[in-house]
Design a protein around this motif. Structure first.
Motif, PDB file in Angstrom:
ATOM      1  N   ARG A 111       0.605  -1.398   0.027  1.00 35.98           N
ATOM      2  CA  ARG A 111      -0.263  -0.010   0.074  1.00 35.98           C
ATOM      3  C   ARG A 111       0.912   1.130  -0.188  1.00 35.98           C
ATOM      4  NH1 ARG A 111      -5.129   0.264   3.932  1.00 35.98           N
ATOM      5  NH2 ARG A 111      -5.185   2.288   2.722  1.00 35.98           N
ATOM      6  N   ILE A 112       2.040   1.231   0.827  1.00 31.75           N
ATOM      7  CA  ILE A 112       2.773   2.379   0.815  1.00 31.75           C
ATOM      8  C   ILE A 112       3.528   2.600  -0.603  1.00 31.75           C
ATOM      9  CG2 ILE A 112       5.044   3.280   1.626  1.00 31.75           C
ATOM     10  CD1 ILE A 112       4.403   1.752   4.206  1.00 31.75           C
ATOM     11  N   ILE A 113       3.824   1.481  -1.296  1.00 34.76           N
ATOM     12  CA  ILE A 113       4.372   1.652  -2.673  1.00 34.76           C
ATOM     13  C   ILE A 113       3.552   2.240  -3.428  1.00 34.76           C
ATOM     14  CG2 ILE A 113       5.866   0.546  -4.463  1.00 34.76           C
ATOM     15  CD1 ILE A 113       6.831  -1.119  -2.152  1.00 34.76           C
ATOM     16  N   ALA A 114       2.263   1.514  -3.287  1.00 37.49           N
ATOM     17  CA  ALA A 114       1.302   2.012  -4.356  1.00 37.49           C
ATOM     18  C   ALA A 114       0.865   3.495  -4.283  1.00 37.49           C
ATOM     19  CB  ALA A 114      -0.036   1.039  -4.384  1.00 37.49           C
ATOM     20  N   LEU A 115       0.794   3.914  -3.075  1.00 38.69           N
ATOM     21  CA  LEU A 115       0.326   5.281  -2.680  1.00 38.69           C
ATOM     22  C   LEU A 115       1.416   6.100  -2.908  1.00 38.69           C
ATOM     23  CD1 LEU A 115      -1.915   6.741  -1.362  1.00 38.69           C
ATOM     24  CD2 LEU A 115      -0.892   6.899   0.644  1.00 38.69           C
ATOM     25  N   ALA A 116       2.751   5.936  -2.777  1.00 39.72           N
ATOM     26  CA  ALA A 116       3.801   6.922  -3.326  1.00 39.72           C
ATOM     27  C   ALA A 116       3.945   6.949  -5.090  1.00 39.72           C
ATOM     28  CB  ALA A 116       5.162   6.249  -2.906  1.00 39.72           C
ATOM     29  N   LEU A 130       6.252  10.481   0.767  1.00 40.46           N
ATOM     30  CA  LEU A 130       5.871   9.231   0.309  1.00 40.46           C
ATOM     31  C   LEU A 130       6.802   8.307  -0.272  1.00 40.46           C
ATOM     32  CD1 LEU A 130       1.984   9.763  -0.635  1.00 40.46           C
ATOM     33  CD2 LEU A 130       2.753   8.322   1.309  1.00 40.46           C
ATOM     34  N   ALA A 131       7.450   9.265  -1.315  1.00 39.52           N
ATOM     35  CA  ALA A 131       8.485   8.350  -2.144  1.00 39.52           C
ATOM     36  C   ALA A 131       9.775   7.721  -0.960  1.00 39.52           C
ATOM     37  CB  ALA A 131       9.167   8.956  -3.175  1.00 39.52           C
ATOM     38  N   LEU A 132      10.046   8.678  -0.306  1.00 38.76           N
ATOM     39  CA  LEU A 132      11.245   8.357   0.781  1.00 38.76           C
ATOM     40  C   LEU A 132      10.635   7.079   1.651  1.00 38.76           C
ATOM     41  CD1 LEU A 132      13.656   9.361   1.935  1.00 38.76           C
ATOM     42  CD2 LEU A 132      12.657  10.588   3.640  1.00 38.76           C
ATOM     43  N   LEU A 133       9.396   7.186   1.959  1.00 41.32           N
ATOM     44  CA  LEU A 133       8.875   5.901   2.873  1.00 41.32           C
ATOM     45  C   LEU A 133       8.822   4.726   2.172  1.00 41.32           C
ATOM     46  CD1 LEU A 133       7.738   5.160   5.844  1.00 41.32           C
ATOM     47  CD2 LEU A 133       5.672   5.828   4.809  1.00 41.32           C
ATOM     48  N   ALA A 134       8.602   4.939   0.779  1.00 35.02           N
ATOM     49  CA  ALA A 134       8.303   3.659  -0.020  1.00 35.02           C
ATOM     50  C   ALA A 134       9.824   3.138  -0.212  1.00 35.02           C
ATOM     51  CB  ALA A 134       7.663   4.235  -1.317  1.00 35.02           C
ATOM     52  N   VAL A 135      10.765   3.944  -0.403  1.00 34.86           N
ATOM     53  CA  VAL A 135      11.971   3.489  -0.759  1.00 34.86           C
ATOM     54  C   VAL A 135      12.472   2.821   0.583  1.00 34.86           C
ATOM     55  CG1 VAL A 135      14.570   4.111  -0.921  1.00 34.86           C
ATOM     56  CG2 VAL A 135      12.706   5.068  -2.373  1.00 34.86           C
ATOM     57  N   ALA A 136      12.088   3.232   1.782  1.00 31.38           N
ATOM     58  CA  ALA A 136      12.582   2.506   3.004  1.00 31.38           C
ATOM     59  C   ALA A 136      11.563   1.325   3.199  1.00 31.38           C
ATOM     60  CB  ALA A 136      12.229   3.612   4.165  1.00 31.38           C
TER      61      ALA A 136
END
Length: 603
Positions: A111-116, A130-136
């Motif tokens: 969900r994090i990656i899709a939202l980013a 959001l991109a930073l969290l998705a990369v993490a």
């Protein structure tokens, strides 16, 4: 011996010295038992204290189990965005894991990656975090990695560290600014799960940032406009709307590109005076006037168009400056100053009889597109005020599928623009009475019209409807402000009090597949189907002119009342090649279905 004597003798015998020793032993045993009980109690208390200390240590030193929150899917997305914002500040992976675990969703990482990925085209404050969290969370999407790198660039270190050090302070960025081309490092990859786990950070590699796209600069004058305006790069586009045009209009088809629609709306009391990123209006809220400045962004109204942007007299509800800006699905109300009522309108940049406001732009209204390139206004409703949409010195702007009603002057005004598209719009109830400059009362008109154009070049007017107005489609060329090469195709006009089409002192205008007639529903007659005084115009065979004056009378009266040559030619005589004519139906919105009658063009 008597019984009494025996009792006395026995009592005397019981107090022998041996009895004293027995009593002492009994006291010693009692003391030992008492000490044993005290020892046992002390041991129990010690064990209880240790147990209680262990419980307290667990409470203070070990984080409690995450509390599960019950949220709707939209609220969960908002929650993820808040976690991303917090993570961008503290870079605390375990804390982010703990917060995300409260969602109790086994698909949290996906969900994090899709939202980013959904927010990435905006390249704004939220998209970066959001991109930073998705990369993490483990995403290796190149777009997200590049976007996250614009927010944080960790310093290289040869050891494993859970959080990059010496990071830049996060700050909101405007997508229209071009980042400096520097080499940055890819942030650490940390997989986020529902329960905090100790993760292993791979060795950081020195990775150059991918090349960035340079947007078109905001211009202030026509001289600053580049020879070519690049559209929004396709990787930032979430939706495309095609303007597919028939071949006979001899005008290129176009495409309107929209950035991703935000998940969170901006409330009226939180709307800044100037916005520079894609924004969504909130339902049932009224917004004070604001401005849009930047490139490659979209302003969305709510789905039901209940949000309202409200203007003020002699001001615009929304002022727009930039390139590739789209206004989609908004509702705008303009206000007219009392001083501008019952007055003859100024159609030019400046008029001597309107010193307070300068010229036509000073009346205010709904939206002002100021020096915009590739801007678009679509699927929106405009009412009230002098002008619905005013386009000033624009290039290749699109006014598509809007409604304009109850304006004091014009639904759309094009002032010194070129290569514009006016397609699929609906105009109604745009008329006024006034005292003219000659002090004569005029019951209607007074330079009002559904569409007004002053000094424009190469504009397409196609598939529009117009009812209950003074003039429908009006290009006034007095005072040296004549227009050139306006293409009027497949437009409908009913019950225009003066002229359905008027293009004076211009050059190269084209007319075909248009229909002008009386409005029988409201009993409004159509006076002249067209008026071309002082112009050179080209007429195709597929126009339908059913007004009080026919084609020949309209041409002859235009020629007789103009002090400059007036020429009406067949469309086949125009200097540009003519594609094969293919008839198309009128717009779906309440147009008569009769087959257009053909008119023979003037020689």
């Amino acid at each position: 011996m008597t019984a009494r004597a025996r009792r006395c003798k026995i009592r005397t015998v019981s107090h022998l010295p041996l009895d004293q020793f027995q009593q002492a032993d009994l006291d010693v045993a009692k003391n030992k038992a008492r000490r044993r009980r005290v020892g046992i109690l002390a041991l129990v208390l010690l064990v209880a204290g240790l147990a209680w200390s262990f419980i307290l240590a667990q409470y203070w030193l070990v984080p409690p189990a995450p509390q599960i929150v019950q949220l709707s899917p939209a609220e969960q997305n908002d929650y993820i965005i808040m976690v991303a914002e917090a993570y961008a500040v503290d870079h605390d992976v375990p804390l982010a894991q703990q917060r995300l675990a409260r969602l109790n969703d086994p698909q949290t990482t996906q969900r994090i990656i899709a939202l980013a990925q959904e927010y990435a085209p905006q390249q704004d404050y939220i998209a970066q975090r959001l991109a930073l969290l998705a990369v993490a969370a483990g995403s290796k999407d190149k777009t997200l990695v590049a976007l996250a790198a614009t927010l944080v660039a960790p310093t290289f270190t040869p050891t494993f560290t859970p959080t990059p050090t010496n990071t830049r302070t996060p700050s909101p960025t405007v997508p229209t600014r071009t980042p400096q081309p520097t080499h940055t490092l890819v942030p650490n990859y940390v997989v986020i799960t529902n329960t905090p786990t100790e993760t292993h950070t791979p060795t950081m590699t020195y990775t150059p940032r991918p090349p960035t796209w340079t947007p078109t600069p905001i211009i202030e004058t026509e001289d600053e406009r580049p020879a070519m305006i690049m559209p929004i790069p396709i990787k930032f586009v979430s939706q495309k709307i095609s303007l597919d045009l028939p071949p006979y209009v001899n005008f290129p088809s176009a495409e309107i590109r929209l950035t991703a629609r935000p998940k969170i709306c901006t409330h009226a009391n939180q709307m800044p005076q100037v916005i520079s990123r894609t924004t969504l209006l909130c339902p049932n809220e009224t917004y004070a006037p604001f401005e849009i400045e930047g490139n490659n962004l979209t302003l969305y109204g709510d789905a039901a168009k209940t949000a309202l942007i409200q203007g003020a007299p002699r001001q615009y509800a929304l002022t727009v400056n930039g390139s590739n800006i789209v206004i989609d699905g908004v509702r705008v109300e303009g206000k007219t100053s009392d001083n501008d009522l019952n007055q003859w309108l100024c159609l030019y940049p400046r008029c001597p009889y309107t010193p307070e406001i300068g010229g036509a732009r000073g009346y205010g209204g709904g939206i002002l597109l100021k020096n915009t390139s590739n801007a678009a206004v679509l699927n929106s409703d405009f009412f009230g005020g002098t002008t619905g949409v005013y386009v000033y010195r624009g290039f290749s702007n699109k006014i598509f599928d809007n409604t304009f009603s109850d304006h004091n002057g014009w639904g759309v005004m094009l002032m010194q623009t070129r290569n514009d598209y006016i397609v699929g719009n609906h105009f109604a109830r745009i008329n006024r009475s006034c005292n003219g400059l000659d002090q004569v009362y005029h019951s209607n008109g007074c330079e009002s019209s559904a569409l007004a154009m002053t000094h424009v070049n190469n504009v397409l007017v196609h598939d529009n409807t117009c009812r209950r107005v003074s003039n429908c489609y009006y290009a006034n060329g007095d005072g040296g402000y004549g227009s050139s090469y306006i293409k009027f195709y497949n437009n409908y006009c009913a019950g225009a009090k003066n002229n359905c089409f008027e293009a004076t002192y211009g050059l190269g205008h084209e007319f075909d597949y248009n229909k002008a007639e009386a409005d029988n529903e409201f009993g409004d007659q159509c006076d002249y189907p067209f008026w071309i005084g002082g112009s050179t115009a080209y007429f195709g065979p597929n126009n339908s002119w059913n007004c009080l004056h026919d084609y020949d009378t309209s041409v002859n009266d235009s020629r007789g009342k103009s002090n400059r040559p007036t020429n009406a030619h067949a469309l086949t005589e125009r200097p540009t090649p003519t594609p094969t004519l293919t008839p198309t139906p009128f717009s779906k919105l309440a147009r008569p279905q009769e087959k257009p009658t053909q008119q023979t063009p003037a020689p």
